[in-house]
Design an enzyme around this catalytic site. Structure first.
Site, short mmCIF file in Angstrom:
data_model
loop_
_atom_site.label_atom_id
_atom_site.label_comp_id
_atom_site.label_asym_id
_atom_site.label_seq_id
_atom_site.Cartn_x
_atom_site.Cartn_y
_atom_site.Cartn_z
N ASP A 60 0.78 -1.35 0.02
CA ASP A 60 -0.01 0.07 0.04
C ASP A 60 0.85 1.23 0.10
O ASP A 60 1.79 1.25 0.51
CB ASP A 60 -0.87 -0.06 1.21
CG ASP A 60 -1.80 1.21 1.44
OD1 ASP A 60 -2.64 1.44 0.49
OD2 ASP A 60 -1.39 1.89 2.27
N GLU A 104 0.73 -0.75 -5.21
CA GLU A 104 -0.20 0.55 -5.41
C GLU A 104 0.42 1.73 -5.57
O GLU A 104 0.79 2.25 -4.50
CB GLU A 104 -1.35 0.49 -4.23
CG GLU A 104 -2.44 1.21 -4.36
CD GLU A 104 -2.56 2.59 -3.28
OE1 GLU A 104 -3.07 3.37 -3.83
OE2 GLU A 104 -1.83 2.40 -2.31
#
Length: 646
Positions: free
Chosen positions: A315, A369
């Site tokens: 993330d 991401e």
């Protein structure tokens, strides 16, 4: 020389940032010493004057003092007569003689919020039965398999009904949560039936605030206790593997929350953090510190080894890569030794993480991401980041902007859907329609579609057919498959009651059949990352807002035609390379999916056989004519020619 099984050499490796299995030493472990059975505790607190273990049985005022170990910044203790399930914390005396009560950074189980203590837990004796799955995973080229990911937030996928619950309170009552064991019996069969290949779970590190969705963790080695124990989650993964479903975890090495019981100022000094994260009000990790690197490398290793996780989605990679992420004032910007804005220690950490995973866990995938234009994210060159895949945020942004565009204006925005193929093979992309796109006023995917009620359903079907036939892996957030109208709310279940309405049931059936067609048509995924797998037939028909392309794996081909306007065509001509019979194998306008059966006006079926003609079109020697319904997508395949017996 060793103390309670911990050697000076072991701590030297930890202090040098090279210990990717530090969780075997740090934290609390069942341990036998000199014929006595108890628990060994090890914690890193380099600037502490003293550290004590406090608990219900040891007392919360004084507890048991730990001894300093080899000038390593670590403290160790062995304590008898503690039972599994005992809650504990570290009482840390800072250089200023203040006392902090801290959760164990390496705790393997933690109290459920609002409580914050760590829990003694032995995770080591779970009996796995997924050897065949892991062996297959190791031998499989994951770039050549179908990747259709179902993104899930466990706390809101499905909840138990509570009669007097107040939904204005955005903290879900604990009794409303399903358990890992219950998810194993509900979510996994659902994912299998729906034809998805992977489950991606939003973060399961222990975290205090429901509204962070797990992205602001405190307990990095603790699987959140909201849904049960670590072994319960192991059972979930084991059953997923039994059903040939891969499990991906969102991993958050970019930052952590500021709660006092967590990592922030752990011993009164910056043990783990570097600075404040300007976007999220959290703290970033200091990747230049060796002990922080050992901590984070061990964390990802822990999930992959001990929980048999099949993939990690890292993330917030962009916020890690850039020194000035979120800094708007030019006078406050800082630069690296080369004059650039790249965070060199974070870049090195990211590459080391990916290299460790690829070396130790063959077949496990890593996904970034990453929302910027940082180059070579999925390159394994020296200047690459060494991820396997990257979310194509640009595709998601352009595609959803196009879908929100009203029909008369789509012609002028035609390139929003063609531009992704300009850079499609610069990285190994996954095409996401993720949770971030259905929150904070962005509207659900079906509400984004223009038009009246049924046109919105047609538009959503068309979007999903476009996504599944585009080059790259696929990801969809839960709720898309039932065409949920409201945005995602983390504190309540997605709206399963919608399936009481026929149009939503038909949409679910559409997604199920589309997913299974994708899995069965190798042309749609075996060459996802080269031009061998994709060819435009018509990319420039902006006046009609029609797109035609071919997907291929070298052995078989399918033709996709997308009509992005609410206009029916009785005859639409498509150029094909070969003479023969062609079949519409999928039609989003089928009434079984909520469509209008437009093609049935001309044939007895929505999936007719169409004979090609020796008439050139789209630069091809042959062509086929088909009716083309409004706001629809067709997948067409040449029928195999049967050999005649001589």
């Amino acid at each position: 020389m060793e103390t309670y099984g911990i050697t000076k050499e072991k701590l030297y490796i930890f202090n040098n940032g090279e210990d990717f299995m530090s969780y075997n030493a740090f934290g609390a472990h069942p341990y036998s010493y000199d014929g006595k059975i108890g628990w060994r505790f090890l914690v890193y607190a380099p600037n502490a004057l003293s550290v004590a273990i406090v608990s219900n049985s040891l007392g919360w005022d004084n507890g048991i003092k730990m001894q300093s170990l080899y000038k390593s910044g670590c403290f160790i203790s062995f304590i008898e007569n503690l039972n599994e399930g005992e809650v504990y914390k570290y009482k840390i005396e800072t250089a200023n003689h203040e006392f902090l009560y801290k959760s164990d950074p390496y705790a393997f189980y933690s109290e459920v919020r609002p409580n914050t203590a760590s829990i003694l837990y032995d995770y080591t004796n779970f009996k796995w039965s997924d050897e065949k799955f892991l062996l297959k995973r190791e031998k499989t080229n994951h770039q050549k398999i179908a990747k259709n990911i179902y993104e899930v937030h466990l706390g809101s996928w499905k909840q138990k009904f509570l009669k007097d619950r107040n939904l204005s309170n955005e903290e879900t009552p604990l009794e409303a949560f399903y358990s890992y064991k219950e998810f194993a019996q509900t979510l996994i069969p659902y994912v299998k039936e729906m034809g998805y290949t992977h489950i991606e779970l939003m973060p399961l590190h222990e975290y205090p605030f429901d509204g962070s969705w797990g992205y602001q963790p405190t307990g990095f080695f603790s699987i959140t206790s909201r849904y049960g124990t670590p072994k319960d989650f192991m059972e979930f993964v084991n059953l997923a593997h039994k059903e040939n479903i891969s499990v991906i975890l969102d991993w958050v090495p970019g930052h952590f929350c500021k709660d006092d019981h967590g990592l922030r100022l752990f011993d009164g000094s910056k043990v783990y953090e570097e600075k404040e994260h300007l976007h999220w009000g959290t703290l970033t990790f200091n990747y230049s510190k060796s002990e922080v690197r050992s901590f984070l490398l061990s964390n990802v290793f822990f999930f992959l080894k001990e929980f048999h996780i099949d993939g990690i989605r890292m993330d917030g990679v962009s916020s890690m890569l850039y020194l000035n992420y979120g800094v708007e004032d030019p006078s406050k910007k800082v630069f690296n030794k080369y004059g650039g804005e790249g965070n060199l220690s974070a870049i090195d950490f990211i590459k080391k993480t990916n290299d460790l995973i690829h070396k130790e866990f063959k077949g496990v995938i890593t996904i970034a991401e990453e929302s910027s234009s940082w180059p070579k994210v999925t390159s394994f060159d020296d200047d690459g980041l060494h991820f396997d895949y990257k979310w194509d945020m640009g595709w998601m942004h352009d595609t959803l902007n196009y879908c929100k565009t009203d029909f008369p204006y789509r012609s002028k925005n035609h390139n929003m859907l063609t531009f992704s193929m300009v850079y499609a093979f610069s990285e190994h992309f996954i095409m996401p329609l993720s949770h971030d796109e259905v929150v904070h006023g962005k509207c659900s995917l079906i509400v984004k579609q223009p038009g009246e009620y049924l046109q919105k359903f047609a538009g959503l079907r068309l979007l999903l057919l476009y996504q599944i036939t585009h080059s790259g892996g696929k990801l969809n957030f839960m709720g898309t498959e039932i065409a949920q109208f409201v945005e995602w709310r983390f504190y309540e279940s997605i709206q399963w009651f919608l399936l009481d309405y026929p149009i939503h049931r038909m949409h679910l059936q559409f997604v199920k059949e589309l997913n299974n067609l994708y899995k069965n048509e190798k042309a749609l995924y075996e060459e996802d990352y080269t031009w061998k797998g994709f060819q435009w037939i018509e990319a420039n028909d902006n006046s009609q807002s029609v797109y035609i392309y071919e997907r291929s794996n070298g052995n078989s081909k399918v033709i996709i035609i997308l009509n992005m306007k609410p206009i029916d065509y009785e005859i639409f001509t498509i150029g094909v390379e070969e003479f023969g019979e062609y079949e519409i194998i999928f039609n989003s306008d089928d009434s079984n999916y909520g469509g209008n059966d437009y093609i049935k006006n001309f044939y007895e079926t929505n999936n007719p056989i169409i004979k090609s003609k020796k008439i050139q079109s789209h630069g091809k020697d042959y062509s086929i004519d088909t009716p083309l319904p409004a706001l629809s997508g067709l997948i067409i395949k040449k029928k195999k020619t049967r050999r005649k017996n001589v």
